[in-house]
Scaffold this motif. Structure first.
Motif, PDB file in Angstrom:
ATOM      1  N   THR A 103       0.909  -1.109  -0.005  1.00 44.95           N
ATOM      2  CA  THR A 103      -0.174  -0.103  -0.069  1.00 44.95           C
ATOM      3  C   THR A 103       0.941   1.161   0.117  1.00 44.95           C
ATOM      4  O   THR A 103       1.818   1.238   0.650  1.00 44.95           O
ATOM      5  CB  THR A 103      -1.059  -0.021   1.186  1.00 44.95           C
ATOM      6  OG1 THR A 103      -1.666  -1.099   1.113  1.00 44.95           O
ATOM      7  CG2 THR A 103      -1.632   1.429   1.052  1.00 44.95           C
ATOM      8  N   ASP A 104       0.512   2.119  -0.872  1.00 47.54           N
ATOM      9  CA  ASP A 104       1.174   3.368  -0.558  1.00 47.54           C
ATOM     10  C   ASP A 104       1.463   3.885   0.565  1.00 47.54           C
ATOM     11  O   ASP A 104       0.721   4.148   1.399  1.00 47.54           O
ATOM     12  CB  ASP A 104       0.231   4.564  -1.399  1.00 47.54           C
ATOM     13  CG  ASP A 104       0.946   6.004  -1.588  1.00 47.54           C
ATOM     14  OD1 ASP A 104       1.710   6.259  -1.224  1.00 47.54           O
ATOM     15  OD2 ASP A 104       0.411   6.810  -2.475  1.00 47.54           O
ATOM     16  N   TYR A 105       2.903   4.165   0.726  1.00 48.69           N
ATOM     17  CA  TYR A 105       3.425   4.523   2.111  1.00 48.69           C
ATOM     18  C   TYR A 105       2.851   5.737   2.672  1.00 48.69           C
ATOM     19  O   TYR A 105       2.765   5.884   3.665  1.00 48.69           O
ATOM     20  CB  TYR A 105       4.879   4.512   2.210  1.00 48.69           C
ATOM     21  CG  TYR A 105       5.421   5.681   1.271  1.00 48.69           C
ATOM     22  CD1 TYR A 105       5.822   6.909   1.942  1.00 48.69           C
ATOM     23  CD2 TYR A 105       5.931   5.476  -0.041  1.00 48.69           C
ATOM     24  CE1 TYR A 105       6.408   8.087   1.037  1.00 48.69           C
ATOM     25  CE2 TYR A 105       6.403   6.145  -1.155  1.00 48.69           C
ATOM     26  CZ  TYR A 105       6.651   7.640  -0.389  1.00 48.69           C
ATOM     27  OH  TYR A 105       7.206   8.523  -0.999  1.00 48.69           O
ATOM     28  N   HIS A 106       2.391   6.621   1.740  1.00 49.01           N
ATOM     29  CA  HIS A 106       1.806   7.969   2.434  1.00 49.01           C
ATOM     30  C   HIS A 106       0.661   7.482   2.994  1.00 49.01           C
ATOM     31  O   HIS A 106       0.332   8.205   4.250  1.00 49.01           O
ATOM     32  CB  HIS A 106       1.407   8.885   0.864  1.00 49.01           C
ATOM     33  CG  HIS A 106       2.398   9.307   0.117  1.00 49.01           C
ATOM     34  ND1 HIS A 106       2.927   8.634  -0.811  1.00 49.01           N
ATOM     35  CD2 HIS A 106       3.150  10.551   0.477  1.00 49.01           C
ATOM     36  CE1 HIS A 106       3.977   9.106  -1.385  1.00 49.01           C
ATOM     37  NE2 HIS A 106       4.133  10.278  -0.758  1.00 49.01           N
ATOM     38  N   VAL A 107      -0.251   6.616   2.788  1.00 45.59           N
ATOM     39  CA  VAL A 107      -1.446   6.212   3.397  1.00 45.59           C
ATOM     40  C   VAL A 107      -1.098   5.554   4.701  1.00 45.59           C
ATOM     41  O   VAL A 107      -1.714   5.952   5.767  1.00 45.59           O
ATOM     42  CB  VAL A 107      -2.443   5.358   2.620  1.00 45.59           C
ATOM     43  CG1 VAL A 107      -3.301   4.810   3.283  1.00 45.59           C
ATOM     44  CG2 VAL A 107      -2.751   5.891   1.151  1.00 45.59           C
ATOM     45  N   VAL A 108       0.124   4.701   4.653  1.00 44.02           N
ATOM     46  CA  VAL A 108       0.378   4.083   5.803  1.00 44.02           C
ATOM     47  C   VAL A 108       1.041   4.975   7.062  1.00 44.02           C
ATOM     48  O   VAL A 108       0.591   5.042   8.147  1.00 44.02           O
ATOM     49  CB  VAL A 108       1.212   2.873   5.500  1.00 44.02           C
ATOM     50  CG1 VAL A 108       1.778   2.207   6.889  1.00 44.02           C
ATOM     51  CG2 VAL A 108       0.918   1.896   4.470  1.00 44.02           C
ATOM     52  N   LEU A 109       1.727   5.930   6.644  1.00 46.76           N
ATOM     53  CA  LEU A 109       2.226   6.751   7.565  1.00 46.76           C
ATOM     54  C   LEU A 109       1.431   7.815   8.161  1.00 46.76           C
ATOM     55  O   LEU A 109       1.424   8.055   9.229  1.00 46.76           O
ATOM     56  CB  LEU A 109       3.543   7.552   6.917  1.00 46.76           C
ATOM     57  CG  LEU A 109       4.817   7.146   7.083  1.00 46.76           C
ATOM     58  CD1 LEU A 109       5.058   5.830   6.250  1.00 46.76           C
ATOM     59  CD2 LEU A 109       5.868   8.016   7.067  1.00 46.76           C
ATOM     60  N   ARG A 110       0.297   8.403   6.976  1.00 50.10           N
ATOM     61  CA  ARG A 110      -0.743   9.195   7.525  1.00 50.10           C
ATOM     62  C   ARG A 110      -1.538   8.357   8.774  1.00 50.10           C
ATOM     63  O   ARG A 110      -1.993   9.070   9.705  1.00 50.10           O
ATOM     64  CB  ARG A 110      -1.433   9.589   6.542  1.00 50.10           C
ATOM     65  CG  ARG A 110      -0.737  10.731   5.639  1.00 50.10           C
ATOM     66  CD  ARG A 110      -1.627  10.963   4.306  1.00 50.10           C
ATOM     67  NE  ARG A 110      -0.889  11.855   3.617  1.00 50.10           N
ATOM     68  CZ  ARG A 110      -0.819  11.812   2.363  1.00 50.10           C
ATOM     69  NH1 ARG A 110      -1.577  10.845   1.673  1.00 50.10           N
ATOM     70  NH2 ARG A 110      -0.010  12.666   1.337  1.00 50.10           N
TER      71      ARG A 110
END
Length: 382
Positions: A103-110
């Motif tokens: 999954t797009d890491y932006h989504v995970v970190l957010r």
């Protein structure tokens, strides 16, 4: 509020929500990074994807009213793919870089930052926070370095003792007075492997990157790839991991802490030919959840054509001719023409001769001419 104890509580809580490293620093301007960015701009080494205002990239006070601390987080991602499919003749495959696995890491970190914000608010209801992943203004690497998460490596990545450089970074500016952590000592020493093996010479020297030459940047551009880089892209569809895979600090490191980051082998290392005929809808349904899809399908398809040329994959000739004949996008038609020349064979040669006369776009005609120059006409019949 005892902020020393609260900081310990935050660190403990962060581990329960899947944050692998956390550090705290001051909101003071990042003066050294500012000087570096000014120099990068003077040398025209910026990619163009960055925030244009350098002051916003280095001065938290321009982004947040009266900041008192910044929290930096890091999540470790896998370096090895389980049951990776093999690329073979007739079934050639491309590769997405590790930062586009799962999954797009932006989504995970957010998600992790949002949980951290919720926890802080449960303890300090009037707390103010502003969270960012790498599309935010601040330079993640500068924050993480000063917060003691890792050191800034010669490959321009943050390198952590525990996870090497295989980490995603995010940060949170707050109005809470947390004590800062100590930065780490630089750990690259005399090692220069990343600089020495960079495929395009984009690493000018340790810590200095000409982003316009970096394959990670080039794979995201939408136009024709400059000739000098076409033979260097290999089978990369998005990104480049070379400066990480050669790093001794990454040797033996392969972390599988986060289920969202686990790669689907058929997406992370996909067959190339199906990519070339995929509709926008099919592309979005298949790849829309990965970070490598953010520029759309055209750069990925262009890179897939270059990968087929790299393999000299004769099974691709029919599809490439079809693209040259019918695709409405000049970049795809032209790149297909160049690839046909690179792959070779009578069928490719005849197609290039035919469409040299029919093509209306002069850039594409130029690419057809490049394709034809790969041939010795006397050998084309063989």
């Amino acid at each position: 509020m005892n902020y020393s104890e609260f900081k310990k509580d935050i660190i403990a809580y962060s581990k329960t929500i899947g944050i692998d490293k956390i550090g705290f620093t001051t909101p003071n301007p990042f003066t050294e990074m500012k000087n570096l960015l000014i120099r990068q701009e003077e040398l025209d080494y910026q990619s163009g994807f960055e925030e244009k205002d350098i002051e916003k990239r280095v001065n938290p006070s321009l982004l947040f009213n009266q900041p008192r601390s910044i929290i930096s987080i890091a999540l470790a991602y896998p370096s090895k793919m389980k049951e990776a499919p093999r690329s073979k003749e007739g079934e050639r495959r491309g590769i997405f870089c590790r930062a586009s696995w799962g999954t797009d890491y932006h989504v995970v970190l957010r998600d992790r930052l949002q949980k951290l914000e919720t926890y802080i608010l449960s303890r300090v209801p009037d707390a103010r926070m502003k969270s960012m992943v790498d599309t935010g203004e601040l330079v993640d690497r500068a924050v993480a370095e000063r917060a003691g998460v890792g050191w800034s490596g010669k490959n321009c990545s943050i390198i952590t003792p525990e996870f090497g450089s295989y980490v995603y970074l995010g940060e949170m500016i707050t109005n809470l007075p947390f004590a800062p952590d100590e930065p780490m000592q630089e750990g690259c020493g005399t090692c220069n492997k990343c600089v020495d093996v960079c495929p395009t010479g984009a690493l000018i020297q340790g810590g200095q990157l000409d982003a316009k030459r970096c394959i990670a940047f080039l794979t995201q551009t939408k136009g024709f790839l400059p000739d000098e880089f076409r033979g260097k892209i290999g089978n990369r569809l998005y990104g480049c991991d070379t400066c990480q895979t050669v790093c001794p600090k990454n040797k033996g490191i392969d972390v599988h802490h986060h289920i969202e980051m686990e790669p689907d082998p058929e997406i992370a290392k996909p067959l190339l030919l199906p990519l070339l005929t995929m509709s926008n809808r099919e592309f979005n349904e298949t790849y829309g959840h990965v970070s490598g899809s953010w520029r759309g399908k055209k750069p990925i398809q262009r890179n897939a054509i270059l990968a087929l040329a790299h393999f000299k994959e004769r099974a691709a000739v029919e599809v490439l001719i079809h693209l040259l004949k019918t695709d409405p996008r000049p970049v795809i038609r032209g790149t297909a023409a160049w690839a046909l020349g690179k792959i070779g064979g009578k069928e490719a040669y005849e197609a290039l001769k035919l469409y040299r006369e029919k093509e209306q776009d002069q850039e594409v005609v130029g690419e057809i001419e490049k394709g034809l120059r790969f041939f010795d006409p006397e050998l084309a019949e063989r």
